[in-house]
Design an enzyme around this catalytic site. Structure first.
Site, PDB file in Angstrom:
ATOM      1  N   ALA A 126       0.872  -1.173   0.000  1.00 19.16           N
ATOM      2  CA  ALA A 126       0.000   0.000   0.000  1.00 19.16           C
ATOM      3  C   ALA A 126       0.909   1.223   0.000  1.00 19.16           C
ATOM      4  CB  ALA A 126      -0.882  -0.012   1.235  1.00 19.16           C
ATOM      5  N   GLY A 153       0.317  -4.986   0.793  1.00 18.61           N
ATOM      6  CA  GLY A 153      -0.870  -4.995  -0.066  1.00 18.61           C
ATOM      7  C   GLY A 153      -0.614  -5.649  -1.418  1.00 18.61           C
ATOM      8  N   GLU A 185      -0.922  -9.244  -0.820  1.00 19.48           N
ATOM      9  CA  GLU A 185      -2.360  -9.483  -0.570  1.00 19.48           C
ATOM     10  C   GLU A 185      -3.149  -9.497  -1.879  1.00 19.48           C
ATOM     11  OE1 GLU A 185      -2.319  -6.384   2.470  1.00 19.48           O
ATOM     12  OE2 GLU A 185      -3.261  -7.803   3.852  1.00 19.48           O
ATOM     13  N   GLU A 215       4.216  -5.508   7.209  1.00 18.52           N
ATOM     14  CA  GLU A 215       3.413  -4.510   7.926  1.00 18.52           C
ATOM     15  C   GLU A 215       3.853  -4.287   9.368  1.00 18.52           C
ATOM     16  OE1 GLU A 215       2.208  -6.587   5.720  1.00 18.52           O
ATOM     17  OE2 GLU A 215       0.594  -5.665   4.582  1.00 18.52           O
TER      18      GLU A 215
END
Ligand code: DAK
Length: 256
Positions: free
Chosen positions: A62, A108, A111, A131
């Protein structure tokens, strides 16, 4: 049409490339929203191949700049929006999404690959959920999907250590299906896509629904399989598939 994506429809395959190479294709809100609409583009494509621009990264997570000063409520809202708009949308799409992981797939980015139906990696790919090194946890389904994919112990190790694993390790762990040299990555994804396209699209959609049912709370996967199996008998694809077999010819599936 999109600021952060390149897309092309060729031979029934929709190629979507996340195109923010200067930020290693990090996912900002706009990219998530563009992916949501691009994935649902109507057309004659039967498979989607999702990749990142350049040779370095699939998606390096992200966009850290975007969430650096988020509050608790903003964090929750972004996670919920993202999960619904992108990650769940991919997982439940009616056609298969192949993630062609061409480099870093972090946070992300991993993911995103985990939500896809099939993952192929180039030999330079590095995968991880870093993370906790930023003081958060995976918020786009990583704690759930990684554990489903590689087992709880390996998922815990990957999440708690924040360490990346190589493409070779990812293959050993069952996190990716194939590892190929980078220059062969798209060709490998295409060869799988072409194999899929030969088959019945309605049966593949039914298979996606049945396989996914196993991972949904309160849904009995076996019942879902029976339901989807039964529905196939009412389709023209089933009539065509069985007729073609009995008459020793190749099927031409109408896709309904
Ligand atoms: N976000 C923003 N920019 C990024 C980025 C990222 N995730 N990753 C890389 N970049 C940018 C760098 O800032 C740099 O920009 P400039 O400094 O040139 O302007 C450029 O991309 C090139 O990166 P590097 O110079 O760092 O390249 P290196 O080869 O040295 O290193 C690297 C490559 C991938 C090891 C390194 O860039 C790196 O560690 N990147 C960050 C990886 C990471 O921690 N990703 C985030 C994981 S956490 C949430 C939901 C989900 C999430 C968060 C919140 N909510 C719902 C609120 C998920 C979080 C994550 O994904």
């Amino acid at each position: 049409m999109y600021n952060n994506l390149i897309f092309e429809n060729r031979d029934h395959i929709l190629y979507i490339t996340i195109n923010r190479p200067k930020q290693l294709n990090a996912l900002n809100k706009e990219t998530i929203s563009e992916l949501n609409s691009c994935l649902q583009t109507e057309g004659n494509h039967r498979v989607i191949i999702l990749t990142g621009s350049g040779e370095k990264a699939f998606v390096a997570g992200a966009d850290i700049k975007e969430f650096a000063d988020f509050s608790v409520e903003e964090g929750k809202k972004l996670a919920l929006d993202g999960q619904i708009k992108l990650f769940n949308t991919i997982e439940n799409l009616h056609i298969p999404v192949i993630a062609a992981v061409n480099g870093f797939a972090l946070g992300g980015g991993l993911e995103l690959a985990l939500a896809s139906h099939i993952r192929i990696a180039s030999d330079n790919a590095m995968l991880g959920l870093p993370e906790v090194s930023l003081g958060v946890i995976p918020g786009y389904g990583g704690t759930q999907r990684l554990a489903h994919m590689v087992g709880r112990g390996k998922a815990n190790e990957m999440i708690f250590t924040a360490k990346m694993i190589s493409a070779k390790e990812a293959l050993e762990w069952g996190l990716v299906n194939h590892v190929v040299p980078q220059e062969e990555l798209l060709a490998k994804a295409e060869s799988i896509a072409k194999q899929i396209i030969k088959n019945s699209g309605v049966a593949i959609e039914a298979a996606i629904n049945a396989v996914n049912a196993n991972y949904k709370d309160g849904v009995d996967g076996f019942n879902k399989e029976i339901e989807e199996f039964g529905k196939c008998f009412g389709t023209n694809d089933f009539k065509e598939g069985t007729d073609a077999f009995l008459n020793k010819r190749k099927p031409i599936f109408p896709g309904k």
